[in-house]
Design an enzyme around this catalytic site. Structure first.
Site, PDB file in Angstrom:
ATOM      1  N   ASP A  91      19.259  41.250  35.648  1.00 26.01           N
ATOM      2  CA  ASP A  91      19.472  40.004  35.829  1.00 26.01           C
ATOM      3  C   ASP A  91      18.954  39.310  34.562  1.00 26.01           C
ATOM      4  OD1 ASP A  91      20.247  40.135  38.459  1.00 26.01           O
ATOM      5  OD2 ASP A  91      18.527  39.207  39.203  1.00 26.01           O
ATOM      6  N   HIS A 138      12.292  39.447  37.889  1.00 24.17           N
ATOM      7  CA  HIS A 138      12.331  38.147  37.103  1.00 24.17           C
ATOM      8  C   HIS A 138      11.059  37.918  36.330  1.00 24.17           C
ATOM      9  CE1 HIS A 138      15.962  36.673  39.348  1.00 24.17           C
ATOM     10  NE2 HIS A 138      16.317  37.858  39.118  1.00 24.17           N
ATOM     11  N   CYS A 246      14.915  27.990  37.147  1.00 21.58           N
ATOM     12  CA  CYS A 246      16.082  28.896  37.879  1.00 21.58           C
ATOM     13  C   CYS A 246      17.325  27.814  38.133  1.00 21.58           C
ATOM     14  CB  CYS A 246      15.562  29.434  39.205  1.00 21.58           C
ATOM     15  SG  CYS A 246      14.344  30.552  39.294  1.00 21.58           S
TER      16      CYS A 246
END
Length: 264
Positions: A91, A138, A246
């Site tokens: 990611d 993350h 985000c």
């Protein structure tokens, strides 16, 4: 909603990363009109190879140590062979940009393949720094740059993972979260983030930060360090699995190109 999760802007290039959640496989299709707009204006637009996402595409070793009750064993996985083995899945939200330098968090073999692809693709255009298992995925509830020279950190233990130049930056430690500041969804609720999700603030400039008004102690901590905080209410952040960092993807920045913050 978390549009930063699967796309990263590096210089004049948009990089779409390889999804690692089946339910998010087509999510970036919603951004294609935006990316196409920038491509027509001269931006580069690249996608990592798309994974097949068979059961054995995932390296579940680390996940089993974190949650053995819910992560399937090897014997429980579909045994069909795609010929790929563990696949590249990574990611964009595992990266943090510091101008010419980029931190990449790697916790699994499929992360490592994605990081390797990014290193080969970018070549010497950026300096990439792999940090190992700073988080299981993350990175932005562990560390966020608030401005050049100042970091927001979960705790002092994060420093050991960082390149030496970043260890010399000023450090602000997020206060330990108070569970009372979060809604109680009951014992069976699927909450997708840790209680440190409110660290996911958004810097507008070197002095101004958007932070969750539901985290008053964090707001006061940032203000005590000289930041002007714009409080915005975001109550269900653990269900939405993200914060203001985000939810935003900066595509146009002032300046002539990536700055070099870490060489001096």
């Amino acid at each position: 909603m978390s549009i930063r999760d699967q796309a990263i802007i590096l210089g004049n290039e948009i990089v779409e990363t390889a999804p690692q959640i089946r339910g998010r496989y087509f999510e970036n299709d919603l951004l294609k009109p935006v990316f196409a707009h920038y491509f027509k204006r001269g931006a580069r637009w690249t996608s990592m190879p798309r994974p097949v996402m068979a059961d054995r595409s995932f390296d579940l070793t680390h996940a089993r140590t974190k949650d053995p009750e819910h992560v399937p064993t090897d014997a429980e996985l579909d045994d069909s062979d795609t010929g790929t083995g563990v696949e590249m899945m990574f990611d964009a939200a595992q990266c943090l940009r510091f101008g010419r330098d980029v931190l990449l968090n790697v916790a699994t073999e499929h992360h490592a393949l994605g990081a390797r692809w990014l290193q080969r693709h970018l070549g010497d255009r950026f300096r990439l720094h792999v940090v190992h298992r700073l988080d299981s995925n993350h990175i932005d509830t562990q560390i966020l740059p608030l401005r050049p020279g100042t970091l927001l950190l979960r705790g002092p233990e994060v420093l050991a993972h960082l390149p030496e130049p970043l260890r010399r930056w000023d450090k602000i430690y997020a206060p330990e979260p108070d569970p009372a500041e979060f809604p109680d969804y009951g014992p069976d609720a699927l909450t997708l983030t840790s209680l440190y999700i409110d660290m996911n603030v958004l810097s507008l400039d070197e002095h101004t930060v958007i932070a969750n008004s539901q985290a008053p102690r964090l707001v006061k901590t940032l203000e005590a360090h000289g930041f002007t905080v714009i409080p915005v209410r975001h109550r269900h952040r653990r269900l939405f699995a993200g914060g203001f960092h985000c939810f935003t993807l900066d595509t146009v920045r002032e300046g002539s190109g990536p700055e070099d913050y870490l060489s001096s």
